[in-house]
Design a protein around this motif. Structure first.
Motif, short mmCIF file in Angstrom:
data_model
loop_
_atom_site.label_atom_id
_atom_site.label_comp_id
_atom_site.label_asym_id
_atom_site.label_seq_id
_atom_site.Cartn_x
_atom_site.Cartn_y
_atom_site.Cartn_z
N GLU A 10 -3.74 4.79 -4.68
CA GLU A 10 -4.54 3.92 -3.90
C GLU A 10 -5.41 2.86 -4.40
O GLU A 10 -6.08 3.29 -5.42
CB GLU A 10 -5.00 4.66 -2.59
CG GLU A 10 -6.03 5.67 -3.05
CD GLU A 10 -6.63 6.37 -1.87
OE1 GLU A 10 -7.70 6.86 -1.67
OE2 GLU A 10 -6.01 6.12 -0.72
N LYS A 58 -10.05 -0.09 -0.51
CA LYS A 58 -8.92 -0.90 -0.02
C LYS A 58 -9.23 -1.66 1.14
O LYS A 58 -8.53 -2.70 1.25
CB LYS A 58 -7.90 0.01 0.18
CG LYS A 58 -8.22 1.08 1.22
CD LYS A 58 -7.03 1.88 1.42
CE LYS A 58 -7.21 3.18 2.49
NZ LYS A 58 -7.97 4.19 1.64
N ARG A 78 0.81 -1.25 -0.07
CA ARG A 78 -0.01 0.10 -0.13
C ARG A 78 0.84 1.33 0.00
O ARG A 78 0.63 2.44 -0.77
CB ARG A 78 -0.75 -0.06 1.14
CG ARG A 78 -1.97 1.31 1.22
CD ARG A 78 -2.60 1.20 2.46
NE ARG A 78 -3.89 0.10 2.68
CZ ARG A 78 -4.54 -0.24 3.40
NH1 ARG A 78 -4.73 0.45 4.68
NH2 ARG A 78 -5.36 -1.39 3.42
N ASP A 96 -4.50 -5.04 -0.58
CA ASP A 96 -3.82 -4.16 -1.36
C ASP A 96 -2.68 -5.21 -2.40
O ASP A 96 -2.28 -4.83 -3.50
CB ASP A 96 -2.89 -3.23 -0.89
CG ASP A 96 -3.86 -2.21 -0.13
OD1 ASP A 96 -4.69 -2.55 0.81
OD2 ASP A 96 -3.86 -0.87 -0.78
N TYR A 128 2.10 2.01 -3.63
CA TYR A 128 1.13 2.65 -4.15
C TYR A 128 1.32 3.98 -4.05
O TYR A 128 1.18 5.07 -4.81
CB TYR A 128 0.07 2.03 -3.98
CG TYR A 128 -0.28 0.64 -4.43
CD1 TYR A 128 0.73 -0.25 -5.17
CD2 TYR A 128 -1.21 0.03 -3.76
CE1 TYR A 128 0.61 -1.52 -5.65
CE2 TYR A 128 -1.64 -1.73 -4.16
CZ TYR A 128 -0.70 -2.25 -5.09
OH TYR A 128 -1.12 -3.57 -5.56
N ARG A 129 1.21 4.44 -2.60
CA ARG A 129 1.21 5.62 -2.35
C ARG A 129 2.32 6.53 -2.59
O ARG A 129 2.02 7.93 -2.80
CB ARG A 129 0.70 5.64 -0.74
CG ARG A 129 -0.54 5.40 -0.09
CD ARG A 129 -0.65 5.43 1.35
NE ARG A 129 -1.99 5.42 1.73
CZ ARG A 129 -2.43 5.15 2.87
NH1 ARG A 129 -1.61 5.13 4.01
NH2 ARG A 129 -3.67 4.99 3.20
#
Length: 227
Positions: free
Chosen positions: A136, A140, A127, A145, A130-131
């Motif tokens: 995102e 979620k 996660r 994720d 991704y951020r």
């Protein structure tokens, strides 16, 4: 189709001409990998089961990725993918969806967590990756994720952005996204997907599902040597 968002991101097809001799950072190589991950994403999200035509189109795409067809596992997998029939849908659910204990869970944490638990620190690390790229997962808390479909979609996004910036000769952003892809491959995809493929091959006799596992294993082998 879109499960990740920055606003709403839907990677478009990267329109480039394929070349015979590819370097890992040219447009045709990025296009090749993008196409592969797009098929994997669709497969694990269950988008290829609507009709036989979608499956045939996916096999055609995979068969055209010449960089990977030289790999023995990949080539064997392509042969088995020709054997698709309706029984593959039931096997897909048994392997990856349930009900019942999954013999090949499609989640990174199931393989990297010491107790095989989901939504642990391994999921949160994905996660955060991704951020770090401004993305995102939608909803979620409904699907981890580190589900393979999300990870493949993330790879598609990074490769699409890298190709876009390379075409624009924006080398700074090109290197940012290509480096992110390589780091994600090395630190995440390559850490668990080989074991996931082995679990499929050890627990399934369905040719279509085994074929996709072999194709994925072959891709991972080739890609690992390119890092």
């Amino acid at each position: 189709m879109v499960r990740m968002e920055k606003g709403k991101i839907q990677p478009a097809k990267v329109e480039v001409k394929m070349k015979q001799n590819r370097k890992s950072n040219d447009l045709s190589a990025i296009e090749c990998r993008y196409r592969f991950y797009a098929v994997i994403r669709s497969y694990y999200f269950g988008h290829l089961w609507d009709d036989g035509q979608r499956w045939l189109e996916a096999v055609e795409i995979l068969s055209g990725l010449e960089e990977f067809t030289q790999n023995e596992d990949y080539l064997s997998g392509l042969f088995l993918l020709q054997a698709y029939d309706s029984s593959a849908v039931y096997e897909f659910n048994r392997l990856f969806v349930g009900p019942g204990k999954l013999v090949a869970p499609p989640y990174e944490s199931a393989y990297l967590n010491s107790e095989g638990l989901l939504m642990q620190k391994e999921t949160l690390e994905v996660r955060e990756f991704y951020r770090s790229m401004g993305l995102e997962v939608q909803n979620k808390n409904c699907e981890p994720d580190d589900f393979i479909g999300f990870e493949a979609e993330f790879a598609c996004y990074l490769l699409h952005q890298a190709a876009k910036f390379l075409a624009q000769k924006d080398l700074s952003n090109f290197n940012l996204h290509l480096t992110a892809y390589r780091n994600f491959f090395v630190n995440h995809l390559s850490k668990w997907l080989p074991a996931h493929c082995r679990d499929i091959l050890a627990n399934s006799q369905n040719d279509a599902c085994r074929g996709m596992a072999l194709v994925l294993a072959g891709f991972l082998d080739v890609e690992a040597k390119n890092q």
